[in-house]
Design a protein around this motif. Structure first.
Motif, PDB file in Angstrom:
ATOM      1  N   VAL A 193      11.361  24.715 -57.428  1.00  0.00           N
ATOM      2  CA  VAL A 193      10.577  24.680 -56.199  1.00  0.00           C
ATOM      3  C   VAL A 193      11.361  25.340 -55.067  1.00  0.00           C
ATOM      4  CG1 VAL A 193       9.604  23.160 -54.427  1.00  0.00           C
ATOM      5  CG2 VAL A 193       9.211  22.659 -56.845  1.00  0.00           C
ATOM      6  N   LEU A 194      12.654  25.032 -54.973  1.00  0.00           N
ATOM      7  CA  LEU A 194      13.488  25.630 -53.928  1.00  0.00           C
ATOM      8  C   LEU A 194      13.623  27.139 -54.126  1.00  0.00           C
ATOM      9  CD1 LEU A 194      16.273  22.902 -53.661  1.00  0.00           C
ATOM     10  CD2 LEU A 194      14.450  23.379 -52.012  1.00  0.00           C
ATOM     11  N   ALA A 195      13.779  27.574 -55.383  1.00  0.00           N
ATOM     12  CA  ALA A 195      13.894  29.012 -55.663  1.00  0.00           C
ATOM     13  C   ALA A 195      12.603  29.733 -55.288  1.00  0.00           C
ATOM     14  CB  ALA A 195      14.224  29.235 -57.139  1.00  0.00           C
ATOM     15  N   ARG A 196      11.459  29.139 -55.619  1.00  0.00           N
ATOM     16  CA  ARG A 196      10.181  29.737 -55.242  1.00  0.00           C
ATOM     17  C   ARG A 196      10.071  29.831 -53.727  1.00  0.00           C
ATOM     18  NH1 ARG A 196       6.230  25.861 -57.838  1.00  0.00           N
ATOM     19  NH2 ARG A 196       4.716  26.959 -56.568  1.00  0.00           N
ATOM     20  N   SER A 197      10.497  28.800 -53.038  1.00  0.00           N
ATOM     21  CA  SER A 197      10.462  28.800 -51.577  1.00  0.00           C
ATOM     22  C   SER A 197      11.327  29.923 -51.012  1.00  0.00           C
ATOM     23  CB  SER A 197      10.945  27.444 -51.052  1.00  0.00           C
ATOM     24  OG  SER A 197      11.095  27.481 -49.654  1.00  0.00           O
ATOM     25  N   GLU A 198      12.531  30.082 -51.553  1.00  0.00           N
ATOM     26  CA  GLU A 198      13.432  31.143 -51.087  1.00  0.00           C
ATOM     27  C   GLU A 198      12.841  32.524 -51.342  1.00  0.00           C
ATOM     28  OE1 GLU A 198      16.236  30.981 -49.230  1.00  0.00           O
ATOM     29  OE2 GLU A 198      15.721  28.856 -49.098  1.00  0.00           O
ATOM     30  N   MET A 199      12.205  32.705 -52.506  1.00  0.00           N
ATOM     31  CA  MET A 199      11.596  33.999 -52.818  1.00  0.00           C
ATOM     32  C   MET A 199      10.457  34.307 -51.850  1.00  0.00           C
ATOM     33  SD  MET A 199      11.592  34.354 -56.950  1.00  0.00           S
ATOM     34  CE  MET A 199      10.978  36.037 -56.873  1.00  0.00           C
ATOM     35  N   ILE A 200       9.666  33.300 -51.510  1.00  0.00           N
ATOM     36  CA  ILE A 200       8.564  33.504 -50.572  1.00  0.00           C
ATOM     37  C   ILE A 200       9.109  33.872 -49.197  1.00  0.00           C
ATOM     38  CG2 ILE A 200       6.688  32.333 -49.323  1.00  0.00           C
ATOM     39  CD1 ILE A 200       6.180  30.772 -51.988  1.00  0.00           C
ATOM     40  N   LYS A 201      10.157  33.175 -48.753  1.00  0.00           N
ATOM     41  CA  LYS A 201      10.774  33.495 -47.454  1.00  0.00           C
ATOM     42  C   LYS A 201      11.343  34.906 -47.468  1.00  0.00           C
ATOM     43  CE  LYS A 201      11.901  28.711 -46.386  1.00  0.00           C
ATOM     44  NZ  LYS A 201      12.977  27.702 -46.363  1.00  0.00           N
ATOM     45  N   SER A 202      11.969  35.287 -48.584  1.00  0.00           N
ATOM     46  CA  SER A 202      12.529  36.634 -48.717  1.00  0.00           C
ATOM     47  C   SER A 202      11.419  37.679 -48.638  1.00  0.00           C
ATOM     48  CB  SER A 202      13.284  36.754 -50.044  1.00  0.00           C
ATOM     49  OG  SER A 202      13.666  38.075 -50.284  1.00  0.00           O
ATOM     50  N   LEU A 203      10.309  37.411 -49.283  1.00  0.00           N
ATOM     51  CA  LEU A 203       9.173  38.338 -49.254  1.00  0.00           C
ATOM     52  C   LEU A 203       8.631  38.480 -47.840  1.00  0.00           C
ATOM     53  CD1 LEU A 203       7.013  40.089 -50.605  1.00  0.00           C
ATOM     54  CD2 LEU A 203       5.712  37.992 -51.021  1.00  0.00           C
ATOM     55  N   MET A 204       8.539  37.374 -47.131  1.00  0.00           N
ATOM     56  CA  MET A 204       8.006  37.415 -45.770  1.00  0.00           C
ATOM     57  C   MET A 204       8.889  38.257 -44.856  1.00  0.00           C
ATOM     58  SD  MET A 204       6.651  33.482 -45.548  1.00  0.00           S
ATOM     59  CE  MET A 204       6.137  33.542 -43.846  1.00  0.00           C
ATOM     60  N   LYS A 205      10.204  38.222 -45.101  1.00  0.00           N
ATOM     61  CA  LYS A 205      11.128  39.009 -44.276  1.00  0.00           C
ATOM     62  C   LYS A 205      11.150  40.476 -44.684  1.00  0.00           C
ATOM     63  CE  LYS A 205      14.316  35.282 -43.179  1.00  0.00           C
ATOM     64  NZ  LYS A 205      15.628  34.691 -43.469  1.00  0.00           N
ATOM     65  N   SER A 206      11.230  40.730 -45.990  1.00  0.00           N
ATOM     66  CA  SER A 206      11.440  42.102 -46.471  1.00  0.00           C
ATOM     67  C   SER A 206      10.155  42.875 -46.732  1.00  0.00           C
ATOM     68  CB  SER A 206      12.265  42.081 -47.749  1.00  0.00           C
ATOM     69  OG  SER A 206      11.491  41.568 -48.828  1.00  0.00           O
ATOM     70  N   LYS A 207       9.087  42.168 -47.099  1.00  0.00           N
ATOM     71  CA  LYS A 207       7.817  42.794 -47.485  1.00  0.00           C
ATOM     72  C   LYS A 207       8.031  43.823 -48.599  1.00  0.00           C
ATOM     73  CE  LYS A 207       5.474  42.059 -43.083  1.00  0.00           C
ATOM     74  NZ  LYS A 207       6.218  41.001 -42.579  1.00  0.00           N
ATOM     75  N   ASP A 208       9.015  43.544 -49.457  1.00  0.00           N
ATOM     76  CA  ASP A 208       9.363  44.407 -50.584  1.00  0.00           C
ATOM     77  C   ASP A 208       8.347  44.236 -51.703  1.00  0.00           C
ATOM     78  OD1 ASP A 208      11.153  46.004 -52.307  1.00  0.00           O
ATOM     79  OD2 ASP A 208      11.512  44.086 -53.317  1.00  0.00           O
ATOM     80  N   ALA A 209       7.873  45.347 -52.274  1.00  0.00           N
ATOM     81  CA  ALA A 209       6.839  45.297 -53.310  1.00  0.00           C
ATOM     82  C   ALA A 209       7.318  44.580 -54.567  1.00  0.00           C
ATOM     83  CB  ALA A 209       6.385  46.711 -53.660  1.00  0.00           C
ATOM     84  N   GLN A 210       8.565  44.822 -54.968  1.00  0.00           N
ATOM     85  CA  GLN A 210       9.094  44.166 -56.174  1.00  0.00           C
ATOM     86  C   GLN A 210       9.161  42.659 -55.983  1.00  0.00           C
ATOM     87  OE1 GLN A 210      12.843  45.794 -57.331  1.00  0.00           O
ATOM     88  NE2 GLN A 210      12.026  47.817 -57.752  1.00  0.00           N
ATOM     89  N   THR A 211       9.667  42.236 -54.832  1.00  0.00           N
ATOM     90  CA  THR A 211       9.746  40.801 -54.551  1.00  0.00           C
ATOM     91  C   THR A 211       8.339  40.208 -54.482  1.00  0.00           C
ATOM     92  OG1 THR A 211      11.777  41.181 -53.303  1.00  0.00           O
ATOM     93  CG2 THR A 211      10.704  39.057 -52.984  1.00  0.00           C
ATOM     94  N   GLY A 212       7.416  40.950 -53.897  1.00  0.00           N
ATOM     95  CA  GLY A 212       6.036  40.482 -53.814  1.00  0.00           C
ATOM     96  C   GLY A 212       5.419  40.271 -55.184  1.00  0.00           C
TER      97      GLY A 212
END
Length: 196
Positions: free
Chosen positions: A69-88
């Motif tokens: 759950v924490l890892a998913r949360s971190e990935m979502i926060k990372s996506l919101m900051k970077s808007k990177d297609a791979q992370t998305g």
């Protein structure tokens, strides 16, 4: 002369341990499923310290779920900051699989992620992109289903696949509706086979 009792195969003991410690069945249920007397199962539990193992496994499973759950949360926060297609793509795939896993758990069904996708024939770059996307989703699903298998190699493999996927989409305009359905080079096909 005292008669020695029947000796059980080691596989029977370890299967009983798994039923008690991992599946968290009662002694009676373990005895029924393993075909061994309940008193024997209780004796094995004392001898092999099953109660302690059962508690440690339950705690570890709880920790793994919390970490996911924490890892998913971190990935979502990372996506919101970077808007990177791979992370998305990774976030969307993880969230989709997490929802499916929750649905299966609510229904009492264990998902066999490995059989959710049919192998598709690859005759073009478009086919390769779709197959690679499915392979990444499958790998993410397997990691969600078996958190013990999460390691640096598994994560690196997913990152390689996502990078190749992004390169293929950019180089061949695969996301566009009017993209040509051209064949692949042998080098590209070899990279895909290696990652899948």
């Amino acid at each position: 002369m005292k008669r020695k009792g029947r000796e059980h195969a080691p596989e029977t003991v370890w299967k009983a341990q798994e039923l008690y410690c991992v599946a968290r069945l009662t002694f009676r249920e373990v005895a029924k499923q393993s075909g061994v007397a309940e008193s024997t199962v209780k004796r094995w539990a004392v001898k092999h310290e099953w109660r302690d193992k059962r508690e440690r496994i339950a705690r570890a499973e709880c920790d793994i779920r919390a970490d996911l759950v924490l890892a998913r949360s971190e990935m979502i926060k990372s996506l919101m900051k970077s808007k990177d297609a791979q992370t998305g793509f990774a976030v969307a795939s993880l969230e989709n699989l997490a929802i499916k896993q929750a649905e299966f758990q609510r229904a009492g069904i264990i998902a066999d992620v490995a059989t959710q996708y049919e192998k598709r024939p690859i005759g073009s770059v478009k086919d390769a992109v779709l197959a690679l996307r499915e392979a990444v989703e499958k790998k993410l699903g397997l990691l969600l289903a078996s958190p013990d298998d999460v390691n640096f190699k598994a994560i690196a493999d997913i990152q390689k696949a996502l990078k190749l996927l992004a390169e293929m989409e950019a180089a061949h305009n695969v996301n566009q509706e009017d993209a040509p359905n051209k064949g692949m080079t042998a080098d590209l096909a070899a990279k895909i086979r290696e990652l899948m």
